[in-house]
Design a protein around this motif. Structure first.
Motif, PDB file in Angstrom:
ATOM      1  N   HIS A 205       0.845  -1.192   0.000  1.00 36.19           N
ATOM      2  CA  HIS A 205       0.000   0.000   0.000  1.00 36.19           C
ATOM      3  C   HIS A 205       0.883   1.245   0.000  1.00 36.19           C
ATOM      4  N   ARG A 206       0.293   2.319  -0.437  1.00 37.19           N
ATOM      5  CA  ARG A 206       0.940   3.626  -0.334  1.00 37.19           C
ATOM      6  C   ARG A 206      -0.141   4.701  -0.306  1.00 37.19           C
TER       7      ARG A 206
ATOM      8  N   SER B  57       4.854   8.163  -0.973  1.00 34.58           N
ATOM      9  CA  SER B  57       4.640   7.530  -2.272  1.00 34.58           C
ATOM     10  C   SER B  57       5.347   6.186  -2.402  1.00 34.58           C
TER      11      SER B  57
ATOM     12  N   TRP C   7       5.877   2.215  -1.768  1.00 34.47           N
ATOM     13  CA  TRP C   7       5.053   1.048  -1.469  1.00 34.47           C
ATOM     14  C   TRP C   7       5.538   0.390  -0.188  1.00 34.47           C
TER      15      TRP C   7
ATOM     16  N   VAL D 247      -4.370   9.986  -2.189  1.00 31.04           N
ATOM     17  CA  VAL D 247      -4.832   8.841  -2.970  1.00 31.04           C
ATOM     18  C   VAL D 247      -4.244   7.586  -2.324  1.00 31.04           C
TER      19      VAL D 247
ATOM     20  N   GLU E 280      -3.572   3.741  -2.484  1.00 28.22           N
ATOM     21  CA  GLU E 280      -3.468   2.668  -3.460  1.00 28.22           C
ATOM     22  C   GLU E 280      -3.065   1.391  -2.741  1.00 28.22           C
TER      23      GLU E 280
ATOM     24  N   LYS F 142      -2.338  -2.848  -3.559  1.00 33.42           N
ATOM     25  CA  LYS F 142      -2.182  -3.887  -4.568  1.00 33.42           C
ATOM     26  C   LYS F 142      -1.887  -5.213  -3.875  1.00 33.42           C
TER      27      LYS F 142
ATOM     28  N   ASP G  21      -4.315  -4.934 -11.487  1.00 27.78           N
ATOM     29  CA  ASP G  21      -5.364  -4.053 -10.978  1.00 27.78           C
ATOM     30  C   ASP G  21      -5.088  -3.662  -9.533  1.00 27.78           C
ATOM     31  N   HIS G  22      -5.145  -2.365  -9.258  1.00 29.16           N
ATOM     32  CA  HIS G  22      -4.981  -1.848  -7.911  1.00 29.16           C
ATOM     33  C   HIS G  22      -6.320  -1.312  -7.419  1.00 29.16           C
ATOM     34  N   VAL G  23      -6.470  -1.278  -6.115  1.00 26.47           N
ATOM     35  CA  VAL G  23      -7.577  -0.544  -5.511  1.00 26.47           C
ATOM     36  C   VAL G  23      -7.084   0.866  -5.243  1.00 26.47           C
ATOM     37  N   SER G  24      -7.840   1.836  -5.726  1.00 26.75           N
ATOM     38  CA  SER G  24      -7.447   3.231  -5.551  1.00 26.75           C
ATOM     39  C   SER G  24      -8.601   4.001  -4.938  1.00 26.75           C
TER      40      SER G  24
ATOM     41  N   ASP H 221      -9.713   7.893  -3.453  1.00 24.53           N
ATOM     42  CA  ASP H 221      -9.438   9.301  -3.180  1.00 24.53           C
ATOM     43  C   ASP H 221      -9.878   9.632  -1.760  1.00 24.53           C
TER      44      ASP H 221
END
Length: 1005
Positions: free
Chosen positions: A719-720, A726, A728, A749, A751, A753, A764-767, A769
């Motif tokens: 995650h980040r 920024s 991971w 944001v 993110e 993975k 595919d990542h989960v993102s 906001d």
């Protein structure tokens, strides 16, 4: 690997003859039940939604599973968030909108994917038509919904919310539909208690019923558009059809043909083509259906006779994994990949120590029970016993290693009590020699002589024909023997490597020793426990060090020194006990270990690892237990039996689990904790993938899960938070949450993975906001107010500053005015001081001249504006004290000064208010008389003279009589002042000459 610990488990086992012809696949599975969080042990149906969640129909409602935990939707009094019934008969997903439909004993339900809640669906709006029991659901090729309710068939067109009843032909009064499927032509097949009903939806015509006298539980259309029919007690049927949908072929499978049970409950097909069949006694797999070959069922090892093996339902998920629900054991997840690593069916997969293939392709395997003979097609196995005269009591003849020598076409066997071989008839095992010496590993030289590695007596070079020991080499347990040539044989031992030269009968020991230049270098090869060595090329070898990894060893042919390079130091082989290595026909290496099987590219460029979830033995493999046949099929021996596979068939599957946010927990310093999760809130709450936080939300925790069903413990997460960090940050599968505290106001944001179970990061990542609102005093409205306030403050400050400057300027102006006034006064004083005579305080000569000129300028200005002022004059009188020098000389200057003061006062008192008087010098006085008449001016001057003449100065010893003489002149308009004064001075002189004490003037014409 501690071999004897494993062997001790089998002491006391008596070998018996056994023959098996069943074809088996040992599936690696993950089973979950109530102890794992499942609401109830019976699973009737399984479905997967668009987010990858698994839905399980039980006797306590429906459970949703994310790979780690369960959420139950149970029976409630209303259907707002639950079900009216606990018994779920069927599940069906609408793939267009993600809604899940449920057939229950109390009616039809729908899980609204957008709203995240259960809904009760009415089949009819007519009073009295309250349908309770719904048994089967199906969305056809047009996405129209078909269902059975209370023995009636209903359909609902796509995008419609209303149902219509469909008449069925010649159906029994109590018809029950158990399953509905459709083919590519949208022909519907109904599994009923009166056979298989078929409906052509294009023509709305019913086709002839199949198996009309049979209770049919399940129907399925495979990738070839053929029909499979599972029955209640009649086994399994397979149909092919012609263009008119008339049966062309019909195959029947029952227990007599290898089916595990004649009650077939469900049928499914994987993307790789295998057809899976669920019965009352486990699973059957038809692996060759995709190739159009004869259908042969493969029983799984799950089959047994009790109720625990009854499988109710099958489901193939998006990653081609097989899920099956059972009657009393929850549900299990199986990867079809595990079929690629198969087991040779040997007496319930007994422990196998070693395996070898002879020149006929026959596979031989050693076990605690004895020697197993397995036919080349792997279809049957037979236990070969020791010949009677060689049988010892107890377990003394436990077989260990085996080796086939092509030089003398002989299968040699190492046992606990010495060397044995397969007899010429290949139906028995007889002892050969080295009695009492346990033999573990065997190889042969070009002449057929044997290299025999023992458990504790080193290695023997042995002639089996003469039963003579050619040479004995001192060593510890010899785990492996590798023959590189007639003059070079390598021995793998727990105390290092040994290089033997059989021609010279010498040996060179390699182990870590500071004092030995030929020792194993400690910096490149840790430890001395060598479990395996085999060739890669002429002078390169693969060396396995127990629990330390795999190394490439290069031998310097000139110096004999060894150089080691560690291979794949971060892989699963790093800390594994490596058992054996086989080079396949493509020159790739297959490595067995305690953890599983690895494939290494011939150039060491890649490594793929397969463990028990892929079908390899859970208990690992024994050192040296390997073989390969002429077709390239590889065999590894282990505690779970004999694993076999063909390298060309091993392809890593594309497993891409869906990653979802499952839970968000927010702690507010004022309001406490609030949760956003997939249990209480609609899924769309998290699917929106945006989050607004207040400045008072001091802690926020995110939980997530990848829907890996077979081996979730292998998933890694990272995650980040862009805007915060920024980089991971990686997490293990048991750490599926991240927490942030006191995030500063701003935009972030998040993110997340995940990997699949093979360690490959998913694309595919989960993102999400995240917007953190500032405190109220930093909000946009507050900022506007602050700006207005700041501008107002600036304005007020400017006004205050301006007013302050104004006041200051006023003050300064007043100061300037005052200073100016003071200066004017000072200047006036100075002027006066400069214009006045300090003794008499009347004009001095300078002051009188200035005042007279001013009067003359005013006169000239007024004369220009008025004709009546023409020829008007000022008069100038110049006075002089007669005989003043005598006064100074007689009485002194002090008296003279008093005389001057007294005379000036007398003259001043005799003049008018606007007239001017000045001391012209010494004892002379000058007066300017405002009159335009010389006669009047004379009278004034004469008055002054007479008054002074009557004046006597007192204060002296005697009275002083003072007189004045004067000259009078008139200033004309065309004259100037200087000329007038000069004229008056002339007339004064004339008065002096005429006797003094008189005024002389010039009469006008």
């Amino acid at each position: 690997m501690h071999l004897w610990i494993s062997l001790a488990l089998f002491f006391g086992i008596v070998a018996n003859a056994y023959s098996s012809s069943a074809k088996e696949a040992l599936l690696s599975k993950r089973t979950l039940s109530t102890q794992d969080g499942l609401s109830q042990i019976t699973v009737y149906d399984i479905e997967q939604d668009l987010d990858g969640y698994i839905w399980l129909a039980t006797q306590k409602g429906i459970d949703r599973f994310d790979g780690y935990s369960f959420v139950n939707f149970a029976q409630t009094a209303t259907t707002k968030n639950g079900l009216l019934s606990t018994r779920i008969n069927d599940l069906e997903l609408n793939h267009e909108n993600g809604n899940l439909w449920l057939a229950t004993t109390s009616g039809l339900h729908r899980f609204n994917n957008a709203l995240g809640k259960m809904e009760d669906i009415l089949l009819s709006s007519n009073p009295g038509e309250d349908y309770q029991r719904v048994t089967a659901l199906h969305f056809d090729q047009n996405n129209d919904l078909w269902l059975e309710a209370d023995s009636k068939l209903f359909t609902k067109a796509n995008l419609s919310e209303s149902f219509s009843e469909v008449n069925m032909p010649n159906s029994p009064a109590m018809l029950t539909i158990y399953e509905i499927v459709s083919d590519q032509q949208n022909i519907l097949y109904f599994a009923t208690n009166a056979g298989v009903f078929r409906l052509d939806t294009r023509s709305q015509k019913w086709l002839p019923t199949l198996l009309s006298d049979v209770l049919v539980w399940s129907v399925f259309i495979d990738s070839n558009q053929n029909l499979w029919v599972g029955t209640n007690g009649k086994g399994l049927f397979h149909y092919t059809f012609d263009a008119n949908y008339e049966p062309v072929t019909k195959q029947h499978f029952s227990k007599e043909q290898g089916l595990s049970h004649n009650i077939v409950n469900d049928i499914e097909q994987t993307k790789s083509g295998e057809v899976w069949v669920a019965t009352n006694s486990g699973l059957n797999i038809f692996s060759d259906v995709k190739n159009g070959q004869a259908l042969t069922p493969i029983q799984t090892s799950n089959a047994d006779s009790d109720s625990k093996s009854k499988i109710n339902s099958l489901f193939i998920d998006a990653s081609d994994q097989v899920l099956y629900g059972t009657l009393v054991s929850g549900f299990s997840v199986v990867s079809p990949q595990s079929l690629l690593f198969q087991r040779v069916a040997i007496d319930d997969n007994k422990v196998i120590f070693a395996a070898e293939v002879d020149n006929q392709g026959t596979l031989w395997a050693t076990s605690p029970e004895g020697l197993w003979k397995i036919e080349a097609n792997l279809s049957s196995s037979t236990l070969v016993n020791f010949e009677k005269d060689d049988i010892n009591e107890g377990t003394s003849n436990i077989l260990l290693g085996t080796h086939y020598s092509a030089a003398n076409d002989m299968l040699w066997i190492g046992t606990r009590v010495g060397l044995a071989r397969l007899n010429d008839s290949k139906n028995g095992v007889s002892s050969v020699g080295l009695n009492g010496i346990p033999i573990y590993s065997i190889e042969n030289d070009e002449q057929g002589n044997l290299y025999l590695g023992t458990v504790s007596n080193g290695m023997y070079h042995y002639n089996p024909n003469t039963f003579e020991i050619i040479h004995h080499y001192e060593a510890d347990r010899v785990l492996g023997i590798h023959v590189s040539g007639p003059d070079k044989v390598w021995l793998a031992t727990p105390k290092g490597l040994i290089k033997v030269n059989p021609l010279e009968k010498t040996q060179l020991n390699y182990k870590y020793d500071n004092n030995n230049p030929n020792s194993l270098p400690s910096d490149s090869l840790p430890g001395n426990y060598i479990s395996w060595i085999s060739s890669k090329s002429n002078n390169q070898y693969l060396v396995a060090v127990n629990s330390k990894g795999l190394f490439n060893m290069t031998e310097d042919e000139t110096t004999g020194k060894l150089h080691f390079t560690e291979l794949f130091p971060t892989s699963s082989l790093k800390d594994a006990s490596i058992a054996a290595i086989v080079k396949d026909q493509q020159k790739n290496f297959w490595v067995s270990s305690i953890k599983g099987i690895a494939k290494i590219a011939s150039d060491y460029s890649s490594l793929e690892f397969y463990d028990s979830t892929d079908g390899t033995a859970k208990g690992g493999y024994f050192i040296g237990g390997k073989s390969i046949n002429s077709n390239g099929r590889i065999f590894f021996a282990g505690s779970d039996g004999l694993t076999h596979f063909h390298p060309d068939e091993i392809v890593r599957p594309k497993v891409n689990p869906r990653l979802n946010l499952t839970h968000i927990d927010i702690l507010n310093e004022h309001l406490g904790s609030r949760k956003i999760n997939t249990t209480n809130d609609p899924l769309s709450t998290i699917k929106d993938l945006s989050l607004a936080l207040e400045d008072s939300d001091i802690v926020v925790t995110f939980e997530f899960a990848a829907t890996e069903l077979v081996a979730p413990e292998k998933i890694k997460y990272a995650h980040r938070l862009i805007g915060f960090n920024s980089l991971w940050q990686e997490l293990k599968s048991n750490k599926r949450s991240i927490t942030y505290t006191s995030l500063a106001a701003g935009h972030y944001v998040l993110e997340i993975k995940a990997t699949n179970r093979y360690g490959e990061w998913l694309a595919d990542h989960v993102s999400m906001d995240i917007e953190v609102s500032p405190p109220w005093y930093l909000s946009n409205v507050a900022l506007i107010l602050w700006i207005i306030l700041a501008l107002l403050s600036i304005y007020l400050y400017a006004r205050w500053r301006s007013y302050s400057l104004y006041l200051r300027s006023q003050h300064l102006a007043n100061e300037v005015t005052n200073k100016t006034r003071d200066l004017a006064l000072a200047n006036d004083k100075l002027r006066k001081l400069s214009d006045l005579d300090p003794l008499t305080n009347i004009f001095n000569r300078r002051g009188f001249t200035h005042a007279a000129k001013k009067q003359l300028a005013e006169y000239n200005e007024s004369s220009n504006n008025s004709k009546n002022n023409a020829n008007k004059v000022f008069s100038i009188v110049l006075f002089d004290i007669d005989f003043f020098k005598n006064i100074n000389d007689t009485y002194g200057h002090d008296v003279g000064d008093e005389v001057l003061i007294a005379i000036s006062q007398k003259i001043q008192n005799s003049l008018g208010v606007d007239d001017k008087l000045g001391r012209w010098g010494g004892e002379e006085f000058i007066a300017l008389i405002h009159t335009d008449n010389i006669e009047i001016a004379f009278k004034i001057a004469e008055r002054v003279r007479s008054q002074v003449a009557d004046f006597t100065l007192n204060g002296t010893a005697e009275k002083i009589q003072i007189t004045l003489s004067g000259g009078l002149a008139v200033v004309q308009a065309d004259n100037n002042l200087t000329r007038c004064i000069k004229e008056a001075d002339t007339l004064l002189f004339q008065a002096k000459e005429n006797g003094r004490n008189q005024i002389a003037y010039k009469h006008t014409s």
